[in-house]
Scaffold this active site. Structure first.
Site: not given
Length: 387
Positions: A65, A68, A128, A231
């Site tokens: 992730s 992202k 997320s 993140k």
């Protein structure tokens, strides 16, 4: 004379400049960087780009992730450019339907509805949401594959040469990878290029469809640090990843930990890096842009001296306690003769610590110097013959 060189030693506590060199002993012992239990990691100073610690920083790993962050970066750039607005209503296709992501993070958007960009953006950063990523990818580029091409174009522009993106969310792909160094580059770009977008990364929770979700970056709740991003990422092939940015005083650090063994491990290893950087290093402005670094003789001009300096602040990262040991040198690349324009590059400034170069900057003139009269030029010409 084809080359003129002068040396300055700068004791920058009060910025005292003397035309001689000195050797100073180190005042602070800097321990080795901590050992980090991860596949790859890096710690750098955001303002200077100085890498404080790294290990396997260029190994290509699955970002999960962390992907992202690039999706978010593009959204921020598109909003900034006026191509999309936060209030735009985004139609949710079957591809973006939350039901397509049963065992992974999602925002819980429903097919056939319309959701504003602002909410989808929060769904990507805070929750997320893989579904929100697909919705925004389709809205911006028409399809996820076209959006992946856009992601790779931005990666090239940011000099993320070790990265390749195949989708907007980070679920495994055959050729979907990045490096810790590239993730640090991307984190810096988010902070620098799209500050309004970056401001969302410190948001601790997000509610949509009456479902409240919490930011997975647990360091946002850590009262011992001032963390405001970025993140997390995880899946079985990637392990546990975390990109973090934190501030202390005037210093901002970025850490990247990829391929840790657990959620707790990525947090612990990230804290080890950040604490090491803040404890033993500092960001320091050795000289200000436009500040007179030295003066030098000018021949054939209407003035005999010109002030020399740099056009950008000399921001450097150094071990704590070492300011007084910074040695500043400049070398002229030619004899200075009028006319000289303001801001003309005439040499190089080098900042050194313990004999190693810390930073280099172009040395420029701080005033315009016009040609002198015929008589003064003649006098200077005669003087030069005896130099």
């Amino acid at each position: 004379m084809t080359k003129s060189a002068q040396k300055l030693t700068s004791f920058i506590g009060g910025i005292v400049l003397a035309m001689s060199s000195m050797t100073a002993t180190a005042a602070t012992i800097i321990p080795d960087a901590p050992k980090i239990n991860a596949e790859g990691y890096i710690l750098l100073d955001y303002d200077t780009g100085k890498v404080i610690s790294e290990g396997n920083a260029d190994v290509q790993l699955e970002p999960a992730s962390l992907t992202k962050m690039m999706t978010s970066y593009i959204i921020g750039k598109e909003i900034e450019a006026g191509n999309i607005k936060k209030t735009d209503q985004v139609p949710i296709s079957e591809n973006a339907w939350a039901k397509n992501f049963p065992d992974s993070s999602k925002m819980f958007i429903e097919v056939g509805t319309e959701v504003p960009v602002d909410l989808l953006n929060q769904g990507i950063i805070v929750a997320s949401g893989n579904d929100a990523c697909v919705a925004m990818a389709e809205y911006i580029a028409g399809s996820e594959s076209a959006f992946a091409d856009l992601m790779n174009a931005h990666a090239q522009q940011l000099n993320m040469l070790g990265s390749n993106f195949q989708n907007s969310h980070g679920l495994s792909g055959n050729e979907h990878y990045t490096t810790p160094r590239d993730m640090a580059t991307l984190a810096a770009a988010l902070i620098r290029d799209v500050p309004e977008e970056y401001a969302l990364y410190k948001q601790k929770s997000f509610t949509y469809n009456n479902i409240k979700q919490y930011n997975r970056n647990s360091l946002l709740w850590d009262k011992s640090m001032n963390v405001d991003g970025l993140k997390t990422g995880h899946h079985s092939k990637a392990g546990y990843n975390l990109v973090t940015s934190a501030t202390k005083g005037n210093m901002r650090l970025i850490s990247v930990v990829m391929g840790a063994k657990s959620e707790q491990a990525r947090k612990i290893e990230s804290k080890k890096l950040l604490n090491y950087g803040f404890r033993f290093f500092e960001s320091y402005t050795a000289f200000k842009a436009g500040e007179t670094f030295a003066t030098n003789r000018v021949w054939m001009g209407d003035q005999e001296q010109v002030d020399l300096g740099i056009i950008t602040d000399a921001n450097i990262t150094i071990p704590r306690g070492q300011r007084k040991n910074i040695e500043a040198n400049f070398v002229l690349d030619r004899q200075l003769e009028a006319p000289l324009s303001k801001g003309e590059v005439v040499g190089t400034v080098t900042l050194e610590l313990d004999g190693e170069t810390v930073a280099e900057y172009p040395l420029v003139t701080l005033q315009e110097i016009n040609e002198g009269g015929i008589f003064s030029q003649a006098i200077d010409y005669i003087k030069l013959q005896f130099q």
